[in-house]
Design a protein around this motif. Sequence first.
Motif, PDB file in Angstrom:
ATOM      1  N   GLY A 408     -16.720-101.439 -21.129  1.00 10.86           N
ATOM      2  CA  GLY A 408     -15.386-101.633 -21.678  1.00 10.86           C
ATOM      3  C   GLY A 408     -15.386-101.600 -23.195  1.00 10.86           C
ATOM      4  O   GLY A 408     -14.552-100.939 -23.819  1.00 10.86           O
ATOM      5  N   ILE A 409     -16.343-102.303 -23.806  1.00 11.18           N
ATOM      6  CA  ILE A 409     -16.384-102.322 -25.269  1.00 11.18           C
ATOM      7  C   ILE A 409     -16.889-100.986 -25.813  1.00 11.18           C
ATOM      8  O   ILE A 409     -16.508-100.583 -26.935  1.00 11.18           O
ATOM      9  N   LEU A 410     -17.691-100.253 -25.052  1.00  2.38           N
ATOM     10  CA  LEU A 410     -18.137 -98.940 -25.511  1.00  2.38           C
ATOM     11  C   LEU A 410     -16.975 -97.951 -25.585  1.00  2.38           C
ATOM     12  O   LEU A 410     -16.973 -97.029 -26.412  1.00  2.38           O
ATOM     13  N   ILE A 411     -15.986 -98.138 -24.736  1.00  2.00           N
ATOM     14  CA  ILE A 411     -14.770 -97.318 -24.840  1.00  2.00           C
ATOM     15  C   ILE A 411     -14.062 -97.608 -26.156  1.00  2.00           C
ATOM     16  O   ILE A 411     -13.576 -96.705 -26.844  1.00  2.00           O
ATOM     17  N   PHE A 412     -14.023 -98.896 -26.544  1.00  2.00           N
ATOM     18  CA  PHE A 412     -13.449 -99.247 -27.845  1.00  2.00           C
ATOM     19  C   PHE A 412     -14.321 -98.737 -28.992  1.00  2.00           C
ATOM     20  O   PHE A 412     -13.813 -98.410 -30.068  1.00  2.00           O
ATOM     21  N   VAL A 413     -15.629 -98.684 -28.784  1.00  2.00           N
ATOM     22  CA  VAL A 413     -16.511 -98.124 -29.802  1.00  2.00           C
ATOM     23  C   VAL A 413     -16.180 -96.649 -30.039  1.00  2.00           C
ATOM     24  O   VAL A 413     -16.107 -96.187 -31.181  1.00  2.00           O
ATOM     25  N   ILE A 414     -15.972 -95.905 -28.950  1.00  2.00           N
ATOM     26  CA  ILE A 414     -15.587 -94.491 -29.069  1.00  2.00           C
ATOM     27  C   ILE A 414     -14.312 -94.364 -29.894  1.00  2.00           C
ATOM     28  O   ILE A 414     -14.207 -93.532 -30.802  1.00  2.00           O
ATOM     29  N   LEU A 415     -13.339 -95.211 -29.592  1.00  6.08           N
ATOM     30  CA  LEU A 415     -12.070 -95.177 -30.316  1.00  6.08           C
ATOM     31  C   LEU A 415     -12.263 -95.572 -31.783  1.00  6.08           C
ATOM     32  O   LEU A 415     -11.654 -94.986 -32.688  1.00  6.08           O
ATOM     33  N   SER A 416     -13.126 -96.546 -32.037  1.00  8.03           N
ATOM     34  CA  SER A 416     -13.350 -97.029 -33.400  1.00  8.03           C
ATOM     35  C   SER A 416     -13.991 -95.959 -34.278  1.00  8.03           C
ATOM     36  O   SER A 416     -13.575 -95.749 -35.419  1.00  8.03           O
ATOM     37  N   VAL A 417     -15.017 -95.281 -33.751  1.00  9.11           N
ATOM     38  CA  VAL A 417     -15.671 -94.256 -34.571  1.00  9.11           C
ATOM     39  C   VAL A 417     -14.752 -93.055 -34.749  1.00  9.11           C
ATOM     40  O   VAL A 417     -14.816 -92.348 -35.777  1.00  9.11           O
ATOM     41  N   PHE A 418     -13.875 -92.803 -33.786  1.00 13.01           N
ATOM     42  CA  PHE A 418     -12.894 -91.734 -33.943  1.00 13.01           C
ATOM     43  C   PHE A 418     -11.928 -92.061 -35.079  1.00 13.01           C
ATOM     44  O   PHE A 418     -11.622 -91.205 -35.926  1.00 13.01           O
ATOM     45  N   ILE A 419     -11.461 -93.308 -35.122  1.00 18.53           N
ATOM     46  CA  ILE A 419     -10.570 -93.736 -36.204  1.00 18.53           C
ATOM     47  C   ILE A 419     -11.288 -93.659 -37.548  1.00 18.53           C
ATOM     48  O   ILE A 419     -10.722 -93.225 -38.557  1.00 18.53           O
ATOM     49  N   ALA A 420     -12.552 -94.073 -37.557  1.00 19.60           N
ATOM     50  CA  ALA A 420     -13.332 -93.998 -38.798  1.00 19.60           C
ATOM     51  C   ALA A 420     -13.473 -92.550 -39.259  1.00 19.60           C
ATOM     52  O   ALA A 420     -13.406 -92.248 -40.458  1.00 19.60           O
TER      53      ALA A 420
END
Length: 590
Positions: A408-420
């Motif tokens: 679940g948090i790795l999905i947020f990691v994907i989103l976070s690095v995309f935003i970065a």
Amino acid sequence: MTANGWLQIAIFLALVLAVTKPLGIFMACVFSREHTFLDLVLRPVERLLYRLTGVDEDHEMRWTEYAFAMLLFSVVSMVVLYVQQRVQGFLPLNPQKLGAVPPDLAFNTAASFTTNTNWQAYVPETTMSYLTQMAGLAYHNFASAAVGIALAIAFIRGIARREKDTIGNFWVDLVRCSLWVLLPACLLGALLLVWQGVPQNLKPYDTVKLVEPQQVSAPGPDGKVVNQIVTDQVIAQGPVASQEIIKEWGTNGGGFFNANSAHPFENPTPLSNFIEMFCIFAISAGLTYTLGRMTGSPKHGWAVWAAMAILFLAGVSTAYWAEARGNPLLAGVDQHASALQAGGNMEGKEVRFGIANSVLFATATTDASCGAVNGMHDSFTPLGGLVPLVNIMLGEVIFGGVGAGLYGILIFVILSVFIAGLMVGRTAEYLGKKIEAYDVKMAMLAILIFPLTILVLAGISSIYGFGTSSIANPGPHGLSEILYAFTSGTGNNGSAFAGLNANTHWYNTTIGLSTLIGRFFIIIPMLAIAGNLARKKYVPPSLGTFPVTTPLFTVLLTGVIIIVGALTFFPALSLGPILEHLLMGAGKAF
């Protein structure tokens, strides 16, 4: 709030920190097929299982085959549990002669335990036989936890592998998780709980005489209330310890008794309470180090762990403050902690554990997808009850359930690095893999299906009689009860806000469906991301690469989780616990 309370919270988190690395290394060795100290005993058992089932342990699966195997296993397991409940009256190990579970309740329970939700819309000790508890519910406690961990490992492999089409073998991951990770710890943990006073037997329930007969009121055959004198009490017991330990170690949450971990037979002492809380977080914390070790970036695993710890501390601090300050409506009542009283809001809490341990348990069980409780969340203050609700709404990624919290948090990691990546105007990269449109689409699908299911079902239930007739309180608190039920179901948590009669055809059906949606509609996109990442080439880091091993990444990840949760759920929360808090300050209760 007291120094003793803060000390217990600090010791708890310190112990979770201490176990993260050794348990993470052990799990990395297990799933990488490296040598462990348990191989001498368990490896022959593993080979025998493969021989009996025809599994080729060297066969690797694409993500689609991995997903199909997982779905097939889950569907068959769910059907078996449903049938077992419907025919339990004809099966052995049923000393109380309990009959068949009604169809809608059997569906709800089968879906719930298959998805690691363990929502219980029934009184376990008067509904489920010993056989159903052991061979049905406890089996699913192991199986659903093993599936969650296997899926997390598959996601990690997708990140770690380069230019490969496969992410592992589901059956091998399932077996190794059950034999190496779950069973040994549960054997030891069950003995510890028996030592503390948790029953483990197959005896019929005992009937004892009350010291003082009690007068109770109950509806008679004609519907009129009749006063009765009760002189006897039935004391339920059974194979409790074996189910209790996997309930926590596998972050399942379904209790042997209706009172769950507030019951003295499930959780008799402060030590048993601490053991159970520790078990809720242990595997999930260890998986963050497994992530770092298997991907070759231990610092990234610690960065993810730090984000989880920050959110955990924010939640437990808020809930502790809200409960320790007491209820402002009790004007003129001394609610301060002292040598003679616990102080604060003790309603719905066990005096054996007090406010600090009740708040810590409530926070931990909803940070993870556990759902076990040692107090009633419905009796918390509005802000105190807001914390468990928000913990689930954030996706239960604050350590999270076994496996489910990590992917679940790795999905947020994907989103976070995309935003970065958007911030610096270049393609996002994550541990040497470019994050492209397909990955972001799958991540957003997994993130959006969660609030959509909760808000639609809660909205329908809050305006029609088949939903509102089940709530115990009007106004915003009643909305919180409905909102919590669907959040718990969709989030695969299983804890209840209480105050809501969920054993109706509407709630049994819709919450059962929400557990399936919350599990599998998030798993499929996640596996799709894993399969796509595994096929990609490794891209060496450059000056434009956003590092995922720094405090800045931890802050960004934490911020993204909070912002996504706030954007999707703040309006609903404003009508529920936040409004109730404001009205309580104005002198109104519900």
